[in-house]
Write an enzyme that holds these catalytic residues in place. Structure first.
Site, PDB file in Angstrom:
ATOM      1  N   GLY A   1     -31.995  20.459  76.039  1.00 45.68           N
ATOM      2  CA  GLY A   1     -30.733  19.861  76.501  1.00 45.68           C
ATOM      3  C   GLY A   1     -30.118  20.674  77.619  1.00 45.68           C
TER       4      GLY A   1
ATOM      5  CG  PHE B   1      -6.317  13.979  76.977  1.00 50.03           C
ATOM      6  CD1 PHE B   1      -6.244  14.029  78.360  1.00 50.03           C
ATOM      7  CD2 PHE B   1      -7.458  13.439  76.392  1.00 50.03           C
ATOM      8  CE1 PHE B   1      -7.294  13.552  79.145  1.00 50.03           C
ATOM      9  CE2 PHE B   1      -8.504  12.963  77.163  1.00 50.03           C
ATOM     10  CZ  PHE B   1      -8.431  13.017  78.534  1.00 50.03           C
TER      11      PHE B   1
ATOM     12  CD  GLN C   1     -13.612   9.347  69.894  1.00 54.17           C
ATOM     13  OE1 GLN C   1     -14.016  10.005  70.842  1.00 54.17           O
ATOM     14  NE2 GLN C   1     -12.603   9.722  69.153  1.00 54.17           N
TER      15      GLN C   1
ATOM     16  CG  HIS D   1     -12.685   5.904  75.103  1.00 56.20           C
ATOM     17  ND1 HIS D   1     -11.710   5.198  75.773  1.00 56.20           N
ATOM     18  CD2 HIS D   1     -12.508   7.197  75.437  1.00 56.20           C
ATOM     19  CE1 HIS D   1     -10.980   6.048  76.480  1.00 56.20           C
ATOM     20  NE2 HIS D   1     -11.441   7.257  76.295  1.00 56.20           N
TER      21      HIS D   1
ATOM     22  CG  LEU E   1     -14.343   6.601  79.533  1.00 62.26           C
ATOM     23  CD1 LEU E   1     -14.185   6.099  78.118  1.00 62.26           C
ATOM     24  CD2 LEU E   1     -14.531   8.108  79.533  1.00 62.26           C
TER      25      LEU E   1
ATOM     26  CD  GLU F   1      -7.305   9.859  75.043  1.00 61.07           C
ATOM     27  OE1 GLU F   1      -8.229   9.332  74.397  1.00 61.07           O
ATOM     28  OE2 GLU F   1      -6.672  10.851  74.659  1.00 61.07           O
TER      29      GLU F   1
ATOM     30  NE  ARG G   1     -10.530   9.463  73.299  1.00 57.13           N
ATOM     31  CZ  ARG G   1     -11.333  10.270  73.965  1.00 57.13           C
ATOM     32  NH1 ARG G   1     -12.513  10.587  73.460  1.00 57.13           N
ATOM     33  NH2 ARG G   1     -10.976  10.760  75.127  1.00 57.13           N
TER      34      ARG G   1
ATOM     35  CG  HIS H   1     -16.271   7.846  74.246  1.00 59.28           C
ATOM     36  ND1 HIS H   1     -16.728   7.805  75.547  1.00 59.28           N
ATOM     37  CD2 HIS H   1     -15.467   8.930  74.160  1.00 59.28           C
ATOM     38  CE1 HIS H   1     -16.201   8.829  76.220  1.00 59.28           C
ATOM     39  NE2 HIS H   1     -15.456   9.537  75.388  1.00 59.28           N
TER      40      HIS H   1
ATOM     41  NE  ARG I   1     -15.024  13.510  71.396  1.00 54.69           N
ATOM     42  CZ  ARG I   1     -14.659  13.379  72.677  1.00 54.69           C
ATOM     43  NH1 ARG I   1     -13.852  14.248  73.254  1.00 54.69           N
ATOM     44  NH2 ARG I   1     -15.098  12.359  73.391  1.00 54.69           N
TER      45      ARG I   1
HETATM   46  C1  LIG Z   1     -18.078   8.743  80.202  1.00 53.37           C
HETATM   47  C2  LIG Z   1     -17.731   9.921  79.323  1.00 53.37           C
HETATM   48  C3  LIG Z   1     -16.590  10.660  79.588  1.00 53.37           C
HETATM   49  C4  LIG Z   1     -16.260  11.743  78.771  1.00 53.37           C
HETATM   50  N1  LIG Z   1     -15.132  12.457  79.059  1.00 53.37           N
HETATM   51  C5  LIG Z   1     -14.830  13.536  78.296  1.00 53.37           C
HETATM   52  C6  LIG Z   1     -13.694  14.345  78.610  1.00 53.37           C
HETATM   53  O1  LIG Z   1     -12.975  14.116  79.588  1.00 53.37           O
HETATM   54  N2  LIG Z   1     -13.417  15.396  77.809  1.00 53.37           N
HETATM   55  C7  LIG Z   1     -14.193  15.717  76.727  1.00 53.37           C
HETATM   56  O2  LIG Z   1     -13.892  16.695  76.039  1.00 53.37           O
HETATM   57  N3  LIG Z   1     -15.282  14.969  76.423  1.00 53.37           N
HETATM   58  C8  LIG Z   1     -15.617  13.904  77.191  1.00 53.37           C
HETATM   59  N4  LIG Z   1     -16.729  13.163  76.872  1.00 53.37           N
HETATM   60  C9  LIG Z   1     -17.637  13.638  75.823  1.00 53.37           C
HETATM   61  C10 LIG Z   1     -18.464  14.817  76.363  1.00 53.37           C
HETATM   62  O3  LIG Z   1     -18.722  14.613  77.734  1.00 53.37           O
HETATM   63  C11 LIG Z   1     -19.789  14.964  75.629  1.00 53.37           C
HETATM   64  O4  LIG Z   1     -19.588  14.984  74.250  1.00 53.37           O
HETATM   65  C12 LIG Z   1     -20.478  16.280  76.037  1.00 53.37           C
HETATM   66  O5  LIG Z   1     -20.524  16.411  77.442  1.00 53.37           O
HETATM   67  C13 LIG Z   1     -21.867  16.356  75.443  1.00 53.37           C
HETATM   68  O6  LIG Z   1     -22.529  17.471  75.981  1.00 53.37           O
HETATM   69  P1  LIG Z   1     -23.897  17.960  75.363  1.00 53.37           P
HETATM   70  O7  LIG Z   1     -24.260  19.200  76.125  1.00 53.37           O
HETATM   71  O8  LIG Z   1     -23.782  18.055  73.905  1.00 53.37           O
HETATM   72  O9  LIG Z   1     -24.944  16.790  75.678  1.00 53.37           O
HETATM   73  P2  LIG Z   1     -25.303  15.990  77.008  1.00 53.37           P
HETATM   74  O10 LIG Z   1     -24.480  16.363  78.169  1.00 53.37           O
HETATM   75  O11 LIG Z   1     -25.355  14.559  76.631  1.00 53.37           O
HETATM   76  O12 LIG Z   1     -26.781  16.499  77.324  1.00 53.37           O
HETATM   77  C14 LIG Z   1     -27.879  16.173  76.511  1.00 53.37           C
HETATM   78  C15 LIG Z   1     -29.125  16.800  77.104  1.00 53.37           C
HETATM   79  O13 LIG Z   1     -30.207  16.676  76.203  1.00 53.37           O
HETATM   80  C16 LIG Z   1     -31.359  16.259  76.884  1.00 53.37           C
HETATM   81  N5  LIG Z   1     -32.223  15.549  75.930  1.00 53.37           N
HETATM   82  C17 LIG Z   1     -31.848  14.618  75.009  1.00 53.37           C
HETATM   83  N6  LIG Z   1     -32.942  14.191  74.329  1.00 53.37           N
HETATM   84  C18 LIG Z   1     -34.005  14.877  74.805  1.00 53.37           C
HETATM   85  C19 LIG Z   1     -35.394  14.869  74.532  1.00 53.37           C
HETATM   86  N7  LIG Z   1     -35.934  14.060  73.616  1.00 53.37           N
HETATM   87  N8  LIG Z   1     -36.191  15.693  75.245  1.00 53.37           N
HETATM   88  C20 LIG Z   1     -35.677  16.506  76.210  1.00 53.37           C
HETATM   89  N9  LIG Z   1     -34.373  16.541  76.512  1.00 53.37           N
HETATM   90  C21 LIG Z   1     -33.548  15.737  75.822  1.00 53.37           C
HETATM   91  C22 LIG Z   1     -30.816  15.380  78.007  1.00 53.37           C
HETATM   92  O14 LIG Z   1     -31.758  15.270  79.044  1.00 53.37           O
HETATM   93  C23 LIG Z   1     -29.575  16.184  78.414  1.00 53.37           C
HETATM   94  O15 LIG Z   1     -29.950  17.206  79.314  1.00 53.37           O
HETATM   95  C24 LIG Z   1     -17.076  12.076  77.676  1.00 53.37           C
HETATM   96  C25 LIG Z   1     -18.214  11.342  77.417  1.00 53.37           C
HETATM   97  C26 LIG Z   1     -18.530  10.261  78.211  1.00 53.37           C
HETATM   98  C27 LIG Z   1     -19.748   9.452  77.860  1.00 53.37           C
END
Ligand SMILES: Cc1cc2nc3c(=O)[nH]c(=O)nc-3n(C[C@H](O)[C@H](O)[C@H](O)COP(=O)(O)OP(=O)(O)OC[C@H]3O[C@@H](n4cnc5c(N)ncnc54)[C@H](O)[C@@H]3O)c2cc1C
Length: 575
Positions: A10, A118, A231, A233, A243, A246, A277, A348, A389
């Site tokens: 990831g 928020f 969740q 949204h 999205l 918010e 939410r 979301h 959340r």
């Molecule tokens: C549109 C949107 C807006 C948001 N805005 C906010 C905000 O303003 N504030 C806030 O707090 N939260 C926000 N969130 C939530 C927040 O962005 C996410 O919960 C957070 O960024 C998730 O980060 P992560 O590192 O856990 O995973 P991600 O950023 O989703 O990364 C997952 C990684 O895993 C890799 N991966 C997955 N499966 C595999 C596999 N099988 N093999 C190899 N690699 C794999 C992907 O390639 C990626 O690199 C938002 C979410 C969305 C969708």
């Protein structure tokens, strides 16, 4: 066989923050990061509204205790309060550290980091970079980890977690470029694989959010925690589902029904549009169900409500939420300066996930752990969000728990040696799995089955749920699992064969979907995002507990785990 001291799956905020911490603490470790997308295309890059921390730049009455209370109340008292205390106490430090790494936060007149209101937060504590906060943070983190020379396997798809004798030993992974399969062994494995929004038909998540990490963990015989809490949204752009942050309501936008009323007055008279939410999504769904939704021609009875920004004025809209304006213009042809934006709830965020303690160690049960296996970010459940959340707490979780997990791993691997792994065995079974997919000549197409799976979850496990409706969904999914055995791939080539990945992802969607529905069926109460029309009241006596769901081909079995309560006694949740 590939070998590294540590492998992180990831490249989003959680994975990159953990990698940075390990590299900072132990620059000599041989560290690898694997991602199926390029890291800066991870869904984190799409985060808009911001990251919460009690910097007190706008509101000097704020405190970590207030942030902790808001988070626990928002969670409907299901969050583990020790984990929430860590989240909120470490928040200012991690945000300042991001700023030192170079993240371009929006500023106040006096030069300090700006903070906005928020949903569910009692003070102005959300730090932001306009409405492109995830972009600003992820790019800077990625640039920083590149400086340490970490090995990056981008566009490699992880197919399997190698787990033997309660110890994570490595991964089986598939290279998109040329269909190469490799086994990688490591002293520690960390999952930071993000969420599963694509299990549903309307979501704000990217196409890669297919819950792979969750499914691989479940298929390895480990539990998933609190998966019934999905969740929604409140403001997904209609009909695309992308999205509208918010932050738009944080900056003052109204929610309006077909009568032109700000209907949140009925549901959350004190917080209005800035209620949490779960409450706001139920309010919108109820308005639509009761005929006060809006049609495309503006008449009553349709399936969206309006998000009205017009009173905010062009200058504020363009400076504070320019990306949301652009999205509405590009995808719905709406100029939000002069017209309201059509919105409805969209899937979301995943409150549940791989159960971990506050050091990121993965649980096998309520009180036992797996060796060498760690997780953080949206794929993990620590649990700081409980049943619902609060906005801007997820980026925070990724950074706080990404850092903590990185630290724990750096210490853990010091006295570990590389595990023994039977490379040929894993290569052979991966090749067999791929060959079987390519050889199948069944009648079903991936797209069609995926759409049915997504429709099934959306219809049978949506904003409102009942026993009968969930049970029907579970049956439908059983049939779809059989159809999956007869899917046909058109692309038989070995170069850029994205269809193979879609087939593997579809299996993961079904595993995750099955766990969500099983856990939702068993939780006979309404708490946070899980709203049962047949059990409308929160039942602390029976269900002030985390669900641990174990998947097997025969079905899902459930256990429960106590919630950690420290500072705050459960109360009725009112806004
Ligand atoms: C549109 C949107 C807006 C948001 N805005 C906010 C905000 O303003 N504030 C806030 O707090 N939260 C926000 N969130 C939530 C927040 O962005 C996410 O919960 C957070 O960024 C998730 O980060 P992560 O590192 O856990 O995973 P991600 O950023 O989703 O990364 C997952 C990684 O895993 C890799 N991966 C997955 N499966 C595999 C596999 N099988 N093999 C190899 N690699 C794999 C992907 O390639 C990626 O690199 C938002 C979410 C969305 C969708």
């Amino acid at each position: 066989m590939l070998e590294h001291d540590v492998v992180i799956v990831g490249g989003g905020l959680a994975g990159c923050r953990a990698a940075l911490e390990i590299a900072r603490l132990s620059p000599n470790l041989n560290l690898a990061l694997v991602a199926k997308t390029h890291p800066i295309r991870s869904h984190s890059v799409a985060a808009q509204g911001g990251i919460a921390a009690t910097l007190k730049n706008v509101d000097d009455q704020d405190s970590w205790e207030a942030h902790a209370f808001d988070t626990v109340k928002g969670s409907d008292y299901l969050a583990d309060q020790d984990a929430v205390a860590i989240l909120t106490q470490e928040a200012p430090d991690v945000v300042i550290d991001l700023e030192h790494l170079g993240v371009l936060f929006s500023r106040l007149e006096n030069g300090r980091i700006a903070q906005r209101a928020f949903g569910g937060h009692s003070h102005h504590r959300t730090c932001y970079a306009a409405d492109k906060t995830g972009h600003a943070i992820l790019h800077e983190l990625y640039t920083n980890i590149r400086r340490y020379g970490i090995t990056i396997y981008d566009e490699w798809y992880v197919m399997q977690l190698i787990l033997e004798e309660n110890c994570a030993k490595g991964l089986v992974m598939y290279r998109l470029l040329d269909s190469t399969v490799q086994v990688l062994r490591a002293k520690a494995v960390m999952f930071a694989t993000g969420g599963y929004g694509r299990v549903f038909n309307t979501t704000s998540n990217d196409f890669a959010s297919t819950g792979d990490g969750l499914s691989m963990t479940a298929l390895a015989g480990l539990p998933l925690e609190d998966m019934e809490f999905v969740q929604f949204h409140p403001t997904g752009l209609y009909p695309a589902g992308v999205l509208i942050s918010e932050a738009v309501r944080g900056e003052g936008a109204y929610l309006v029904n077909s009568n032109g009323d700000r209907f949140m007055a009925t549901y959350a008279p004190n917080k209005m549009e800035l209620a949490p939410r779960d409450i706001t999504s139920r309010a919108i769904t109820t308005e639509i169900r009761q005929g006060r939704g809006i049609h495309a021609d503006g008449s009553a009875g349709g399936s969206f409500v309006y998000l009205d920004l017009r009173h905010m004025g062009r200058e504020k809209i363009m400076s504070r939420v320019p990306f949301c304006w652009e999205e509405a213009q590009r995808l719905a042809g709406v100029d939000a300066v002069i017209e309201p934006i059509p919105v409805r709830p969209t899937v979301h965020y995943s409150m549940g996930g791989i159960p971990v303690n506050t050091e990121g160690q993965v649980r096998r049960s309520a009180d036992t752990f797996v060796e060498s296996f760690f997780a953080a970010g949206e794929c993990a459940c620590v649990s700081v969000h409980g049943a619902n959340r609060l906005g801007s707490n997820s980026l925070l979780e990724c950074v706080v728990y990404g850092r903590r997990t990185g630290r724990a791993i750096a210490t853990y691997v010091q006295d570990q040696s590389l595990p023994e792994v039977d490379e040929q065995h894993y290569l052979q079974s991966a090749h067999t799995q791929i060959q079987q997919l390519l050889a199948q000549s069944g009648e079903f197409r991936i797209n069609a089955i995926r759409q049915r799976v997504q429709d099934c979850l959306s219809q049978h496990c949506g904003v409102f749920r009942t026993e009968a409706v969930i049970k029907e969904g579970i049956n439908t999914l059983q049939n779809l699992k059989q159809q999956y055995e007869q899917i046909r791939l058109d692309d038989k080539d070995s170069v850029w064969n994205t269809e193979i990945i879609e087939a593997l992802e579809l299996r993961n969607l079904m595993v995750v979907g099955e766990v969500i529905m099983a856990a939702a069926l068993q939780r006979q109460e309404s708490r946070g995002a899980h709203s049962r029309e047949d059990y409308p009241v929160r039942d602390d006596e029976r269900f002030l507990q985390h669900t641990l769901a174990y998947f097997s081909p025969q079905g899902v079995t459930l256990q429960y785990m106590p919630v950690t309560l420290t500072q705050f006694e459960p109360q009725e949740r009112k806004y």
